[in-house]
Design a protein around this motif. Structure first.
Motif, mmCIF file in Angstrom:
data_model
loop_
_atom_site.group_PDB
_atom_site.id
_atom_site.type_symbol
_atom_site.label_atom_id
_atom_site.label_comp_id
_atom_site.label_asym_id
_atom_site.label_seq_id
_atom_site.Cartn_x
_atom_site.Cartn_y
_atom_site.Cartn_z
ATOM 1 N N GLU A 1 0.831 -1.204 0.000
ATOM 2 C CA GLU A 1 0.000 0.000 0.000
ATOM 3 C C GLU A 1 0.869 1.259 0.000
ATOM 4 N N SER A 2 1.955 1.244 0.780
ATOM 5 C CA SER A 2 2.834 2.415 0.797
ATOM 6 C C SER A 2 3.514 2.605 -0.558
ATOM 7 N N LEU A 3 3.855 1.514 -1.221
ATOM 8 C CA LEU A 3 4.459 1.617 -2.559
ATOM 9 C C LEU A 3 3.471 2.212 -3.552
ATOM 10 N N GLN A 4 2.219 1.842 -3.416
ATOM 11 C CA GLN A 4 1.204 2.341 -4.342
ATOM 12 C C GLN A 4 0.983 3.845 -4.191
ATOM 13 N N ASN A 5 1.378 4.384 -3.057
ATOM 14 C CA ASN A 5 1.236 5.818 -2.816
ATOM 15 C C ASN A 5 2.535 6.584 -3.039
ATOM 16 N N ASN A 6 3.546 5.925 -3.545
ATOM 17 C CA ASN A 6 4.867 6.525 -3.703
ATOM 18 C C ASN A 6 5.063 7.009 -5.144
ATOM 19 N N SER A 7 5.162 8.296 -5.330
ATOM 20 C CA SER A 7 5.283 8.859 -6.682
ATOM 21 C C SER A 7 6.671 8.659 -7.295
ATOM 22 N N ALA A 8 7.614 8.111 -6.539
ATOM 23 C CA ALA A 8 8.951 7.852 -7.080
ATOM 24 C C ALA A 8 8.967 6.653 -8.023
ATOM 25 N N ILE A 9 7.876 5.867 -7.997
ATOM 26 C CA ILE A 9 7.780 4.689 -8.858
ATOM 27 C C ILE A 9 6.480 4.745 -9.658
ATOM 28 N N ILE A 10 6.298 3.789 -10.542
ATOM 29 C CA ILE A 10 5.043 3.659 -11.294
ATOM 30 C C ILE A 10 4.046 2.988 -10.351
ATOM 31 N N ARG A 11 2.973 3.679 -10.053
ATOM 32 C CA ARG A 11 2.068 3.258 -8.973
ATOM 33 C C ARG A 11 0.931 2.359 -9.446
ATOM 34 N N ASN A 12 1.233 1.447 -10.301
ATOM 35 C CA ASN A 12 0.245 0.494 -10.780
ATOM 36 C C ASN A 12 0.214 -0.695 -9.815
ATOM 37 N N ARG A 13 -0.929 -0.935 -9.213
ATOM 38 C CA ARG A 13 -1.061 -1.992 -8.199
ATOM 39 C C ARG A 13 -0.615 -3.347 -8.723
ATOM 40 N N LEU A 14 -1.042 -3.707 -9.927
ATOM 41 C CA LEU A 14 -0.682 -5.012 -10.479
ATOM 42 C C LEU A 14 0.820 -5.148 -10.715
ATOM 43 N N LYS A 15 1.457 -4.067 -11.138
ATOM 44 C CA LYS A 15 2.904 -4.103 -11.362
ATOM 45 C C LYS A 15 3.662 -4.199 -10.044
ATOM 46 N N ILE A 16 3.171 -3.538 -9.025
ATOM 47 C CA ILE A 16 3.801 -3.606 -7.703
ATOM 48 C C ILE A 16 3.652 -5.011 -7.133
ATOM 49 N N GLU A 17 2.461 -5.570 -7.212
ATOM 50 C CA GLU A 17 2.245 -6.949 -6.740
ATOM 51 C C GLU A 17 3.087 -7.930 -7.538
ATOM 52 N N SER A 18 3.250 -7.651 -8.816
ATOM 53 C CA SER A 18 4.069 -8.503 -9.679
ATOM 54 C C SER A 18 5.525 -8.527 -9.222
ATOM 55 N N ALA A 19 6.033 -7.405 -8.740
ATOM 56 C CA ALA A 19 7.417 -7.353 -8.256
ATOM 57 C C ALA A 19 7.623 -8.342 -7.112
ATOM 58 N N VAL A 20 6.654 -8.435 -6.227
ATOM 59 C CA VAL A 20 6.740 -9.372 -5.102
ATOM 60 C C VAL A 20 6.648 -10.809 -5.613
ATOM 61 N N LYS A 21 5.694 -11.036 -6.468
ATOM 62 C CA LYS A 21 5.518 -12.372 -7.055
ATOM 63 C C LYS A 21 6.783 -12.796 -7.807
ATOM 64 N N ASN A 22 7.353 -11.866 -8.565
ATOM 65 C CA ASN A 22 8.549 -12.175 -9.343
ATOM 66 C C ASN A 22 9.774 -12.393 -8.457
ATOM 67 N N ALA A 23 9.844 -11.674 -7.334
ATOM 68 C CA ALA A 23 10.947 -11.899 -6.393
ATOM 69 C C ALA A 23 10.874 -13.319 -5.839
ATOM 70 N N ARG A 24 9.686 -13.760 -5.502
ATOM 71 C CA ARG A 24 9.511 -15.127 -4.976
ATOM 72 C C ARG A 24 9.858 -16.171 -6.036
ATOM 73 N N ALA A 25 9.411 -15.944 -7.262
ATOM 74 C CA ALA A 25 9.716 -16.880 -8.348
ATOM 75 C C ALA A 25 11.219 -16.878 -8.651
ATOM 76 N N PHE A 26 11.821 -15.701 -8.614
ATOM 77 C CA PHE A 26 13.261 -15.573 -8.845
ATOM 78 C C PHE A 26 14.041 -16.386 -7.811
ATOM 79 N N LEU A 27 13.685 -16.234 -6.545
ATOM 80 C CA LEU A 27 14.371 -16.970 -5.484
ATOM 81 C C LEU A 27 14.195 -18.483 -5.631
ATOM 82 N N ALA A 28 13.021 -18.896 -6.088
ATOM 83 C CA ALA A 28 12.787 -20.328 -6.320
ATOM 84 C C ALA A 28 13.685 -20.850 -7.444
ATOM 85 N N ILE A 29 13.854 -20.045 -8.498
ATOM 86 C CA ILE A 29 14.742 -20.431 -9.608
ATOM 87 C C ILE A 29 16.188 -20.545 -9.112
#
Length: 190
Positions: A78-106
């Motif tokens: 939620e704090s990331l979604q309110n941060n104008s320093a990044i692209i505040r697209n909820r799906l893209k922010i959630e994707s970063a977390v999902k991708n971090a988990r997938a990356f670590l699994a790889i």
């Protein structure tokens, strides 16, 4: 006068990225992860938009540390979604977390994300010889396979076009046009 790929125009930030990073073969897991997140953030936007926010991403996403990002909770999202320093697209922010988990699994499975991702070009950069930007494809059979494989592994925002842009940025393919001064320099790095 330095001859560059025309896509970087005359913006100094874009030119610096073109001249020093784009198309340089990268085997560093940390940087490969950083660009996987940034390429996903770019979806539907111009790359210069992402480049201008890159430092904001670096600060708000804990230096692109996949271990930390994988543990982000709903309050952090939620704090990331309110941060104008990044692209505040909820799906893209959630994707970063999902991708971090997938990356670590790889990494857990293959010891190295670099070895895993470079398999799509047989471990070495593909040297293209495009004379014009119009010849450069938006996707290839390799990016199609990468996209399909990454999605199966749990990644998101990794469509074939995003994967091809990732391959270009990480030097898996040399898509500098042949008249660009960086074409020969990047070819010499492989």
């Amino acid at each position: 006068m330095t001859k560059r790929c025309s896509w970087c125009g005359d913006d100094p930030l874009y030119q610096a990225y073109h001249d020093t990073e784009w198309g340089v073969p990268c085997f560093d897991d940390h940087k490969l992860f950083e660009f996987l997140l940034l390429e996903g953030a770019q979806a539907g936007l111009s790359w210069i938009t992402v480049l201008r926010k890159r430092e904001g991403y670096r600060q708000t996403f804990d230096g692109f540390d996949p271990e930390k990002i994988a543990r982000y909770n709903s309050r952090k999202l939620e704090s990331l979604q309110n941060n104008s320093a990044i692209i505040r697209n909820r799906l893209k922010i959630e994707s970063a977390v999902k991708n971090a988990r997938a990356f670590l699994a790889i990494v857990e499975q293959h010891d190295s994300f670099s070895d895993y991702i470079w398999q799509f070009v047989d471990g070495r950069p593909k040297q293209n010889r495009w004379r014009t930007l119009k010849q450069v494809p938006a996707s290839t059979a390799e990016s199609d396979l990468m996209s399909k494989t990454l999605k199966k592994a749990g990644f998101s925002f990794v469509g074939s076009t995003i994967c091809y842009a990732y391959m270009q940025s990480m030097g898996m393919v040399n898509d500098h046009v042949t008249s660009c001064f960086r074409h020969a320099e990047c070819a010499a790095l492989s």
